[in-house]
Design an enzyme around this catalytic site. Sequence first.
Site, PDB file in Angstrom:
ATOM      1  N   LEU A 175       0.808  -1.231   0.000  1.00 17.14           N
ATOM      2  CA  LEU A 175       0.000   0.000   0.000  1.00 17.14           C
ATOM      3  C   LEU A 175       0.836   1.273   0.000  1.00 17.14           C
ATOM      4  CD1 LEU A 175      -2.672  -1.035   2.688  1.00 17.14           C
ATOM      5  CD2 LEU A 175      -2.658  -1.565   0.251  1.00 17.14           C
ATOM      6  N   CYS A 176       2.072   1.209  -0.466  1.00 20.76           N
ATOM      7  CA  CYS A 176       2.967   2.372  -0.449  1.00 20.76           C
ATOM      8  C   CYS A 176       3.038   2.983   0.942  1.00 20.76           C
ATOM      9  CB  CYS A 176       2.519   3.428  -1.461  1.00 20.76           C
ATOM     10  SG  CYS A 176       2.727   2.915  -3.169  1.00 20.76           S
ATOM     11  N   SER A 177       3.054   2.106   1.959  1.00 19.56           N
ATOM     12  CA  SER A 177       3.099   2.576   3.347  1.00 19.56           C
ATOM     13  C   SER A 177       4.144   1.777   4.110  1.00 19.56           C
ATOM     14  CB  SER A 177       1.713   2.410   3.994  1.00 19.56           C
ATOM     15  OG  SER A 177       1.695   2.947   5.291  1.00 19.56           O
TER      16      SER A 177
END
Length: 845
Positions: A419-421
């Site tokens: 999640l690009c996290s």
Amino acid sequence: MAGHPTSAYNAAVDEFRHREFPMLRGESFPIPPLPKAPSKRCVTVLNKQADSVYLDHAGSTVCAKSLMDSFAAELSSVLYGNPHSASWPSQLSTTRIEDIRLRLLGFFKADPAEYDLVFVANATAGVKLVVEAMRSLPHGYVYAHHQACHTSLVGAREDALHAACLDDDGVQSWIQGQDPFHDVAAESTALFSFSAQSHMNGRRYPLSWAKRLKDQAATGSRQLYTLLDAASLSATSQLDLGAPELAADFIVLSLYKIFGFPDVGALIVRRSAEAVFDHRRYFGGGTVDMVVCVKEQWHARKAQFLHERLEDGTLPFHNIMAVDAAMTVHKKLFGSMDRVSAHTRFLASKLYKGLRSLQHGNGVPVCALYTDCPDALESPPTGPIVSFNLVNSDGGWVSLAEFDKLAILKGMHVRTGGLCSPGSIATSLGLEPWEMRRNLSAGFRCGTDNDIMAGKPTGVIRASLGAMSTISDVEKFLGFMTEFFVEQSAPIPATVSPQRPAKHAAPLRVKAITVYPIKSCAGFNVAVGTRWEVRPEGLAWDREWCLVHRGSGQALNQKRYPKMALLRPYLDFHRGLLRVEHQEPGQKEAYRFVEIPLSAKPDLFDKRSHQTSSRVCGEEISAQSYSSSEINDFFADALGVPCVLARFPAGGRGLSSRTTKARMQKYQRPCKTRQPLPGAFPDIPSPPDSDSEQQQLGRILLANESPMLLVHSSSVVALNQEIERRGGEAVSDATFRPNVVIESLPDQPGEPAYSEDSWDGVRIGDQDFKFLGACRRCHMVCVDQVTAERRQEPFSTLAKTRRFDGKVYFGSHMRHEKAKGHGVASQLPMIMVGDSVSVYDEGFP
């Protein structure tokens, strides 16, 4: 509009909203303009597919029907031009853009005297503008970001003189006076970034952080600016830039997350922080009043408004016009962001509680949740996002790749992975930096199937509720989870089957032999009575060609391009040609075809092709691309995809060769107890996790995992019985794209369904084949090989009857074992339809 009176339409919309949006009962609902042809179902009127569930910030996109009608009406009646001109259409664009800019500031309750709004491509582009300005400062900048930040904000550290990642306690310590940059020269400006709402788990962070940090910085000598990522928060909640506790200098957000369309972002800058951009070096068209580049080099920047200096080049003015229509439709449908917030919070709470209540038959929870309950009385509250992972009844993790396959098949629109996290994922999953480095070394990449590494998941499942998400969305998703991931019965012991000899002559024979000359295209059936050569890489001519996307270099496959099933090859050895025919189902005109020489003459190929790498199943290869426009255009026209034909002949080395990836699965290993699913066994120590940890045996061409695939027709019959029992339609052997299909002899008991799971290998005629493990399936088996239509079977039933260790299996990988001696059987191995089949149950010669 005959048959669809406005009053009936209004009543239907009103009924739908009150049924699906219970938090808004008693509210008045402004009705959007009547569409040209309303559907019988209001969900469809609002542009929502009846059989799909949108849980990926897509709730807002169902405004698109009314929005697109309004936007199309404007574009068909008004001419807009490039704003950098004095013409009337251009000046009209300029005026409208400034009006929309002010309206957007009002939407976020921002005083135009205190804020300016810059249109950007997306939130990341806004971050890059800030970073570009900060790195141009005379003494550079130091940078701190909260650990929950999006990857785009983490990337700002690369231009900083010093960077730090802070958790909640780290931010609080900074507020209390413990400067994380106390050992860095005070001349450097500081930038702190944080998210208003985590896009990973919905957790919200105090917007007052910016003000409290700036108050603390005022007591020191270092200048501090703050950057707020409001993209996730603003999608479903009111972003109030007029609130006294919100003192961020730069705010980035994505308008499509709020309205669904258009794909535009915004950077909102507090006017007191505009001086940061004074040192920005680059300028583009439209951001300067004059440029001199002959004999002298100087320019005069525009100075009246900040957005004039930052909006380089021609703005996407048509998209900006759509923003105006989007705000109008959004207000008509929902009234205010507060109502959207109440609605999504109610749905998120229902989803959270539903997932938390799911249990396997033995009491083990189905979901490991990483989100706090959305309706908890906390400040700030959790946003309408529920993140989780799936756990099987034994307590093991369920593969995200397997979840994705079923979710796609059933129309569940969710997001999985990192999640690009990076910070939140590492914290939630307990991943240490050394573990993440090890995972990368072991082959893990974003989007790959190996999403469980060393006993830990590498990503999560995220369900995001939006403005047009409904109760039925939540209920359907919970039903989907119950149907496919709740195991009602625990493994039960079964008696051990009596051992049979290592080899026995089973009453089996070869039913069909198929080669697939072009990867993912239709197969060529070997005629009865024709002996077919077996090579170390598999059957002769099997998957020696592929179609490669001109842009990405990826080998095309039926999963993404189902029409490949309509490309039917024919091997004409008499003429030395591979003839490929194409005809759409029901097409009356004559089919089209192309003929490709079987010989690999150098002049057939693009001499530059060796410089361009391709990828097959994520693996880099070097294939030879054909130079003929006649050949390449045939395939590109048939599929509607820019592609070229490439060849990957046997005998290569390095990137011109591949090795088998197949291996025996845990459920295929012998033990004393069986699980209730056919062919399944309890867990034993796992085989190696990565290709680098296991011995590579056997070469392959362009097949996914192994030289050959075998399917047992008795297993297909058993599967079809289960499919029909569930109300589906039976499938053919060809659905599974096998190279060899075996069947029982007429009037003979044969081998039971799924018995191939326990075989070590088979002898076909006078040739031995070693089994390499079961074939892991994806929803490519749902492509009808005759019509190229997608369907749900057989994957839906396979997922319920043939899922082991979280993965779906059907059919067996195998490779040819070279015979000893110097006879014909060893020098020129051949098999044919009708050959007898013997089974190796235990051991292999």
